[in-house]
Design a protein around this motif. Sequence first.
Motif, PDB file in Angstrom:
ATOM      1  N   SER A   1      47.489  31.832  46.680  1.00 18.86           N
ATOM      2  CA  SER A   1      47.868  30.878  45.646  1.00 18.86           C
ATOM      3  C   SER A   1      47.149  31.307  44.378  1.00 18.86           C
ATOM      4  CB  SER A   1      47.444  29.454  46.003  1.00 18.86           C
ATOM      5  OG  SER A   1      48.232  28.964  47.055  1.00 18.86           O
ATOM      6  N   ILE A   2      47.863  31.354  43.279  1.00 21.89           N
ATOM      7  CA  ILE A   2      47.299  31.794  42.016  1.00 21.89           C
ATOM      8  C   ILE A   2      47.003  30.572  41.157  1.00 21.89           C
ATOM      9  CG2 ILE A   2      47.636  33.263  39.989  1.00 21.89           C
ATOM     10  CD1 ILE A   2      47.715  34.720  42.743  1.00 21.89           C
ATOM     11  N   LYS A   3      45.767  30.502  40.659  1.00 21.15           N
ATOM     12  CA  LYS A   3      45.361  29.456  39.731  1.00 21.15           C
ATOM     13  C   LYS A   3      44.861  30.132  38.466  1.00 21.15           C
ATOM     14  CE  LYS A   3      43.768  25.572  42.443  1.00 21.15           C
ATOM     15  NZ  LYS A   3      42.563  24.776  42.730  1.00 21.15           N
ATOM     16  N   PHE A   4      44.903  29.408  37.386  1.00 27.99           N
ATOM     17  CA  PHE A   4      44.367  29.920  36.133  1.00 27.99           C
ATOM     18  C   PHE A   4      43.185  29.066  35.735  1.00 27.99           C
ATOM     19  CE2 PHE A   4      48.710  31.393  36.224  1.00 27.99           C
ATOM     20  CZ  PHE A   4      48.572  32.707  35.809  1.00 27.99           C
ATOM     21  N   GLY A   5      42.122  29.710  35.257  1.00 25.64           N
ATOM     22  CA  GLY A   5      40.922  28.994  34.855  1.00 25.64           C
ATOM     23  C   GLY A   5      40.068  29.848  33.950  1.00 25.64           C
ATOM     24  N   ALA A   6      38.894  29.320  33.608  1.00 29.77           N
ATOM     25  CA  ALA A   6      38.011  30.015  32.680  1.00 29.77           C
ATOM     26  C   ALA A   6      37.373  31.246  33.319  1.00 29.77           C
ATOM     27  CB  ALA A   6      36.922  29.067  32.194  1.00 29.77           C
TER      28      ALA A   6
ATOM     29  N   ILE B   1      42.939  31.396  47.633  1.00 28.04           N
ATOM     30  CA  ILE B   1      43.189  31.012  46.251  1.00 28.04           C
ATOM     31  C   ILE B   1      42.523  32.027  45.336  1.00 28.04           C
ATOM     32  CG2 ILE B   1      42.806  29.281  44.461  1.00 28.04           C
ATOM     33  CD1 ILE B   1      42.827  27.183  46.699  1.00 28.04           C
ATOM     34  N   ILE B   2      43.309  32.582  44.433  1.00 25.09           N
ATOM     35  CA  ILE B   2      42.797  33.536  43.460  1.00 25.09           C
ATOM     36  C   ILE B   2      42.905  32.886  42.087  1.00 25.09           C
ATOM     37  CG2 ILE B   2      43.132  35.773  42.396  1.00 25.09           C
ATOM     38  CD1 ILE B   2      43.910  36.825  45.077  1.00 25.09           C
ATOM     39  N   THR B   3      41.774  32.785  41.409  1.00 24.87           N
ATOM     40  CA  THR B   3      41.756  32.202  40.075  1.00 24.87           C
ATOM     41  C   THR B   3      41.703  33.326  39.058  1.00 24.87           C
ATOM     42  OG1 THR B   3      40.574  30.282  40.923  1.00 24.87           O
ATOM     43  CG2 THR B   3      40.576  30.592  38.536  1.00 24.87           C
ATOM     44  N   LEU B   4      42.699  33.360  38.195  1.00 28.07           N
ATOM     45  CA  LEU B   4      42.757  34.351  37.126  1.00 28.07           C
ATOM     46  C   LEU B   4      42.300  33.709  35.828  1.00 28.07           C
ATOM     47  CD1 LEU B   4      46.234  35.993  37.857  1.00 28.07           C
ATOM     48  CD2 LEU B   4      43.990  36.878  38.435  1.00 28.07           C
TER      49      LEU B   4
ATOM     50  N   GLU C   1      37.668  33.859  40.062  1.00 35.89           N
ATOM     51  CA  GLU C   1      36.964  33.654  41.325  1.00 35.89           C
ATOM     52  C   GLU C   1      37.978  33.622  42.445  1.00 35.89           C
ATOM     53  OE1 GLU C   1      36.382  28.929  41.606  1.00 35.89           O
ATOM     54  OE2 GLU C   1      35.159  29.879  40.066  1.00 35.89           O
ATOM     55  N   THR C   2      37.473  33.732  43.662  1.00 33.71           N
ATOM     56  CA  THR C   2      38.333  33.705  44.838  1.00 33.71           C
ATOM     57  C   THR C   2      37.802  32.650  45.797  1.00 33.71           C
ATOM     58  OG1 THR C   2      38.785  36.047  44.580  1.00 33.71           O
ATOM     59  CG2 THR C   2      39.262  35.108  46.717  1.00 33.71           C
ATOM     60  N   ALA C   3      38.695  31.859  46.354  1.00 30.08           N
ATOM     61  CA  ALA C   3      38.312  30.845  47.334  1.00 30.08           C
ATOM     62  C   ALA C   3      39.372  30.830  48.429  1.00 30.08           C
ATOM     63  CB  ALA C   3      38.209  29.476  46.672  1.00 30.08           C
ATOM     64  N   GLU C   4      39.104  30.087  49.494  1.00 31.19           N
ATOM     65  CA  GLU C   4      40.080  30.015  50.580  1.00 31.19           C
ATOM     66  C   GLU C   4      40.195  28.573  51.049  1.00 31.19           C
ATOM     67  OE1 GLU C   4      40.686  31.981  54.929  1.00 31.19           O
ATOM     68  OE2 GLU C   4      39.687  33.171  53.412  1.00 31.19           O
ATOM     69  N   THR C   5      41.421  28.067  51.080  1.00 30.46           N
ATOM     70  CA  THR C   5      41.666  26.728  51.605  1.00 30.46           C
ATOM     71  C   THR C   5      42.868  26.799  52.515  1.00 30.46           C
ATOM     72  OG1 THR C   5      43.114  26.127  49.774  1.00 30.46           O
ATOM     73  CG2 THR C   5      40.788  25.590  49.523  1.00 30.46           C
ATOM     74  N   ASP C   6      42.852  25.978  53.540  1.00 26.50           N
ATOM     75  CA  ASP C   6      43.943  25.937  54.515  1.00 26.50           C
ATOM     76  C   ASP C   6      44.292  27.342  54.969  1.00 26.50           C
ATOM     77  OD1 ASP C   6      43.994  23.186  54.290  1.00 26.50           O
ATOM     78  OD2 ASP C   6      45.435  23.225  52.649  1.00 26.50           O
ATOM     79  N   ASP C   7      45.555  27.714  54.792  1.00 22.39           N
ATOM     80  CA  ASP C   7      45.984  29.031  55.251  1.00 22.39           C
ATOM     81  C   ASP C   7      46.267  29.968  54.083  1.00 22.39           C
ATOM     82  OD1 ASP C   7      48.186  27.642  54.388  1.00 22.39           O
ATOM     83  OD2 ASP C   7      49.522  28.398  55.946  1.00 22.39           O
TER      84      ASP C   7
ATOM     85  N   VAL D   1      52.042  33.631  46.538  1.00 24.32           N
ATOM     86  CA  VAL D   1      52.375  35.020  46.836  1.00 24.32           C
ATOM     87  C   VAL D   1      52.197  35.237  48.328  1.00 24.32           C
ATOM     88  CG1 VAL D   1      51.876  37.445  46.341  1.00 24.32           C
ATOM     89  CG2 VAL D   1      51.515  35.730  44.563  1.00 24.32           C
ATOM     90  N   GLU D   2      53.248  35.673  48.994  1.00 20.64           N
ATOM     91  CA  GLU D   2      53.166  36.034  50.412  1.00 20.64           C
ATOM     92  C   GLU D   2      53.396  37.533  50.525  1.00 20.64           C
ATOM     93  OE1 GLU D   2      55.458  33.591  53.016  1.00 20.64           O
ATOM     94  OE2 GLU D   2      54.799  31.746  52.016  1.00 20.64           O
TER      95      GLU D   2
END
Length: 175
Positions: free
Chosen positions: A82-87, A99-102, A90-96, A52-53
Motif C-alpha cells: 500500500s502506498i502512502k504519501f507523507g513528509a 505500507i510504503i510511505t513516499l 518509511e516502511t511499515a507492515e499492517t495486516d497482509d 500494488v500487488e
Amino acid sequence: MVIPVNGLANGRTEYSWKLDGSFFSAFDNSEIKDARIDVVAEVEKSGRFIGVEVSMNGEVVVECDRCLEDLALPIDTQVRLSIKFGATAETAETDDREIITLPDGEAELDMDQIVYDYCCLDLPVQRVHEEGGCNPEVLRHLADEDEIKEEQPDGPMDSPFAALKALMEKSNSNN
C-alpha cells in the motif's frame, strides 16, 4: 523498474518486467549469479488509495553450499503493498500489506530494491543440490578431509579449551 504513482488513473494498471542476472549484479554482494524471473505488478488506484500487488515467478542461479557449483532454484513469491504519501519515507507492515510511505510530491515508486529483497527472502536458508546432484569430484575431496580428521589422534591440544586447561593446570602446580 519504476511505477509512476503520480498521475495514475483510477482503476487497475498492469506493469511487467523480465529480470536476468544483470539486474541482480547491480546490487552489492548479491548471492544471485543469474536469473530468469517474470515480474508482474498490478497497481490499483481508488481515490487516495494506491495498492500494488507484485508476483515474481521464475528461477535464480546461486552457488551450492556443499559443492560450490551453480544451483538453479525456483522463485515464486507475491508481495502486497500500500502506498502512502507523507513528509518522510518509511516502511511499515499492517495486516497482509506492507505500507510504503513516499515523500509528498514523489512521482515514482522504484521497485528494484523491493523485488530484489523479496527474491532473496524466497531463497531457502540452505542451498544444496538434490541427492546426487553435487559435483562428485568435490564430494570426494570433502570425504577425504573427513577421513583425515578422524585419523588424527586425540591429543591434549585438540581444542583451544584443552590448551587453556593445560595452562591452568601448569599455573596451579607452580603455586
